[in-house]
Design a protein around this motif. Structure first.
Motif, PDB file in Angstrom:
ATOM      1  N   LEU A 102     -36.359   8.348 -13.221  1.00 49.82           N
ATOM      2  CA  LEU A 102     -35.302   9.325 -13.460  1.00 49.82           C
ATOM      3  C   LEU A 102     -35.532  10.065 -14.779  1.00 49.82           C
ATOM      4  O   LEU A 102     -35.297  11.275 -14.865  1.00 49.82           O
ATOM      5  CB  LEU A 102     -33.934   8.642 -13.480  1.00 49.82           C
ATOM      6  N   GLY A 103     -36.000   9.365 -15.777  1.00 48.29           N
ATOM      7  CA  GLY A 103     -36.293  10.000 -17.062  1.00 48.29           C
ATOM      8  C   GLY A 103     -37.391  11.029 -16.939  1.00 48.29           C
ATOM      9  O   GLY A 103     -37.319  12.116 -17.527  1.00 48.29           O
ATOM     10  N   ARG A 104     -38.416  10.701 -16.176  1.00 45.50           N
ATOM     11  CA  ARG A 104     -39.522  11.664 -15.986  1.00 45.50           C
ATOM     12  C   ARG A 104     -39.070  12.886 -15.188  1.00 45.50           C
ATOM     13  O   ARG A 104     -39.443  14.013 -15.507  1.00 45.50           O
ATOM     14  CB  ARG A 104     -40.690  10.986 -15.276  1.00 45.50           C
ATOM     15  N   ILE A 105     -38.282  12.653 -14.151  1.00 40.88           N
ATOM     16  CA  ILE A 105     -37.776  13.776 -13.355  1.00 40.88           C
ATOM     17  C   ILE A 105     -36.891  14.670 -14.226  1.00 40.88           C
ATOM     18  O   ILE A 105     -36.977  15.897 -14.162  1.00 40.88           O
ATOM     19  CB  ILE A 105     -36.999  13.262 -12.123  1.00 40.88           C
ATOM     20  N   ALA A 106     -36.038  14.041 -15.053  1.00 43.51           N
ATOM     21  CA  ALA A 106     -35.156  14.819 -15.933  1.00 43.51           C
ATOM     22  C   ALA A 106     -35.978  15.657 -16.911  1.00 43.51           C
ATOM     23  O   ALA A 106     -35.649  16.814 -17.165  1.00 43.51           O
ATOM     24  CB  ALA A 106     -34.221  13.886 -16.697  1.00 43.51           C
ATOM     25  N   ALA A 107     -37.054  15.092 -17.433  1.00 46.00           N
ATOM     26  CA  ALA A 107     -37.901  15.843 -18.360  1.00 46.00           C
ATOM     27  C   ALA A 107     -38.566  17.017 -17.655  1.00 46.00           C
ATOM     28  O   ALA A 107     -38.659  18.111 -18.219  1.00 46.00           O
ATOM     29  CB  ALA A 107     -38.957  14.918 -18.971  1.00 46.00           C
ATOM     30  N   LEU A 108     -39.030  16.809 -16.429  1.00 50.53           N
ATOM     31  CA  LEU A 108     -39.675  17.895 -15.683  1.00 50.53           C
ATOM     32  C   LEU A 108     -38.687  19.007 -15.342  1.00 50.53           C
ATOM     33  O   LEU A 108     -39.040  20.190 -15.368  1.00 50.53           O
ATOM     34  CB  LEU A 108     -40.316  17.355 -14.412  1.00 50.53           C
ATOM     35  N   ARG A 109     -37.459  18.629 -14.998  1.00 48.82           N
ATOM     36  CA  ARG A 109     -36.454  19.621 -14.626  1.00 48.82           C
ATOM     37  C   ARG A 109     -35.743  20.226 -15.841  1.00 48.82           C
ATOM     38  O   ARG A 109     -34.960  21.170 -15.698  1.00 48.82           O
ATOM     39  CB  ARG A 109     -35.405  18.990 -13.700  1.00 48.82           C
ATOM     40  N   THR A 153     -30.665  12.748 -17.770  1.00 51.92           N
ATOM     41  CA  THR A 153     -30.619  11.703 -16.721  1.00 51.92           C
ATOM     42  C   THR A 153     -29.202  11.549 -16.202  1.00 51.92           C
ATOM     43  O   THR A 153     -29.009  11.217 -15.041  1.00 51.92           O
ATOM     44  CB  THR A 153     -31.131  10.348 -17.256  1.00 51.92           C
ATOM     45  N   ARG A 154     -28.223  11.827 -17.033  1.00 50.05           N
ATOM     46  CA  ARG A 154     -26.820  11.740 -16.597  1.00 50.05           C
ATOM     47  C   ARG A 154     -26.571  12.729 -15.443  1.00 50.05           C
ATOM     48  O   ARG A 154     -25.910  12.400 -14.464  1.00 50.05           O
ATOM     49  CB  ARG A 154     -25.904  12.025 -17.782  1.00 50.05           C
ATOM     50  N   ASP A 155     -27.120  13.938 -15.573  1.00 46.49           N
ATOM     51  CA  ASP A 155     -26.968  14.927 -14.495  1.00 46.49           C
ATOM     52  C   ASP A 155     -27.659  14.456 -13.224  1.00 46.49           C
ATOM     53  O   ASP A 155     -27.168  14.675 -12.118  1.00 46.49           O
ATOM     54  CB  ASP A 155     -27.528  16.278 -14.922  1.00 46.49           C
ATOM     55  N   LEU A 156     -28.807  13.790 -13.374  1.00 44.48           N
ATOM     56  CA  LEU A 156     -29.521  13.294 -12.197  1.00 44.48           C
ATOM     57  C   LEU A 156     -28.767  12.160 -11.517  1.00 44.48           C
ATOM     58  O   LEU A 156     -28.836  12.016 -10.296  1.00 44.48           O
ATOM     59  CB  LEU A 156     -30.931  12.838 -12.576  1.00 44.48           C
ATOM     60  N   TYR A 157     -28.059  11.349 -12.287  1.00 49.70           N
ATOM     61  CA  TYR A 157     -27.255  10.277 -11.688  1.00 49.70           C
ATOM     62  C   TYR A 157     -26.241  10.879 -10.725  1.00 49.70           C
ATOM     63  O   TYR A 157     -26.077  10.403  -9.601  1.00 49.70           O
ATOM     64  CB  TYR A 157     -26.542   9.471 -12.774  1.00 49.70           C
ATOM     65  N   THR A 158     -25.538  11.929 -11.161  1.00 54.93           N
ATOM     66  CA  THR A 158     -24.553  12.560 -10.273  1.00 54.93           C
ATOM     67  C   THR A 158     -25.249  13.276  -9.118  1.00 54.93           C
ATOM     68  O   THR A 158     -24.743  13.271  -7.992  1.00 54.93           O
ATOM     69  CB  THR A 158     -23.666  13.546 -11.054  1.00 54.93           C
ATOM     70  N   HIS A 159     -26.415  13.884  -9.376  1.00 50.17           N
ATOM     71  CA  HIS A 159     -27.151  14.602  -8.323  1.00 50.17           C
ATOM     72  C   HIS A 159     -27.580  13.652  -7.200  1.00 50.17           C
ATOM     73  O   HIS A 159     -27.511  14.004  -6.023  1.00 50.17           O
ATOM     74  CB  HIS A 159     -28.370  15.300  -8.920  1.00 50.17           C
ATOM     75  N   GLY A 216     -26.185  10.692  -6.584  1.00 45.30           N
ATOM     76  CA  GLY A 216     -25.078   9.852  -6.159  1.00 45.30           C
ATOM     77  C   GLY A 216     -25.134   8.438  -6.746  1.00 45.30           C
ATOM     78  O   GLY A 216     -24.662   7.485  -6.109  1.00 45.30           O
ATOM     79  N   LEU A 217     -25.651   8.305  -7.948  1.00 47.09           N
ATOM     80  CA  LEU A 217     -25.742   7.007  -8.605  1.00 47.09           C
ATOM     81  C   LEU A 217     -24.574   6.857  -9.587  1.00 47.09           C
ATOM     82  O   LEU A 217     -24.057   7.827 -10.094  1.00 47.09           O
ATOM     83  CB  LEU A 217     -27.066   6.881  -9.355  1.00 47.09           C
ATOM     84  N   GLU A 218     -24.191   5.590  -9.844  1.00 51.29           N
ATOM     85  CA  GLU A 218     -23.134   5.323 -10.794  1.00 51.29           C
ATOM     86  C   GLU A 218     -23.746   5.043 -12.162  1.00 51.29           C
ATOM     87  O   GLU A 218     -24.761   4.372 -12.263  1.00 51.29           O
ATOM     88  CB  GLU A 218     -22.292   4.130 -10.340  1.00 51.29           C
ATOM     89  N   LEU A 219     -23.098   5.544 -13.217  1.00 50.79           N
ATOM     90  CA  LEU A 219     -23.614   5.339 -14.568  1.00 50.79           C
ATOM     91  C   LEU A 219     -23.452   3.892 -15.027  1.00 50.79           C
ATOM     92  O   LEU A 219     -24.188   3.437 -15.896  1.00 50.79           O
ATOM     93  CB  LEU A 219     -22.883   6.266 -15.553  1.00 50.79           C
ATOM     94  N   ASP A 220     -22.511   3.171 -14.465  1.00 52.55           N
ATOM     95  CA  ASP A 220     -22.243   1.784 -14.882  1.00 52.55           C
ATOM     96  C   ASP A 220     -23.263   0.799 -14.333  1.00 52.55           C
ATOM     97  O   ASP A 220     -23.343  -0.315 -14.825  1.00 52.55           O
ATOM     98  CB  ASP A 220     -20.843   1.351 -14.449  1.00 52.55           C
ATOM     99  N   ASP A 221     -24.019   1.176 -13.331  1.00 50.04           N
ATOM    100  CA  ASP A 221     -24.924   0.236 -12.690  1.00 50.04           C
ATOM    101  C   ASP A 221     -26.143  -0.060 -13.532  1.00 50.04           C
ATOM    102  O   ASP A 221     -26.787   0.711 -14.108  1.00 50.04           O
ATOM    103  CB  ASP A 221     -25.374   0.785 -11.327  1.00 50.04           C
TER     104      ASP A 221
END
Length: 136
Positions: free
Chosen positions: A112-119, A123-129, A131-136
């Motif tokens: 997720l960190g690598r995808i966030a860097a490329l985009r 990573t917080r935005d990718l969690y919502t994109h 459908g992941l929960e931030l607490d997990d």
């Protein structure tokens, strides 16, 4: 221009004390190497937190007796858990599964960190994109 003339032309502005390893201070103690601190005892000697007070020393026999009491207490707790149906091999299996879960989660967060860097996003935005929960 010799050294004396240079001192005169630069004026008295450069007459502040300098602390060097050789100890060439113009005034002894005028400049301290340690920066300003709100703590009063900045220059005191180091005191290890592991020091044992003389009155607090325990004899070897007392320490052994305490360790034996602790071992008996743990053996009692183990026997109680086994009576309730828990098994050691089951606990080891759960620990192994938790290690595997943590390894997989670490890999996922790295991706997720690598995808966030490329985009160019967080990573917080990718969690919502995704459908992941931030607490997990």
């Amino acid at each position: 221009m010799n050294a004396e003339e240079q001192d005169e032309t630069h004026g008295s502005a450069n007459k502040c004390p300098v602390s060097t390893p050789e100890g060439n201070d113009t005034k002894k103690g005028a400049v301290k190497r340690t920066p300003f601190s709100k703590f009063k005892r900045v220059h005191s000697h180091f005191k290890s937190p592991l020091q044992v007070m003389d009155g607090a020393k325990v004899s070897l026999a007392e320490e052994v007796a305490e360790l034996e009491r602790r071992r008996e207490q743990l053996d009692t707790e183990i026997a109680q858990l086994e009576a309730e149906g828990f098994r050691v091999d089951e606990l080891e299996h759960h620990i192994d599964m938790l290690h595997e879960y943590n390894d997989i989660k670490d890999i996922g967060q790295s991706l997720l960190g690598r995808i966030a860097a490329l985009r160019g996003t967080t990573t917080r935005d990718l969690y919502t994109h995704f459908g992941l929960e931030l607490d997990d």
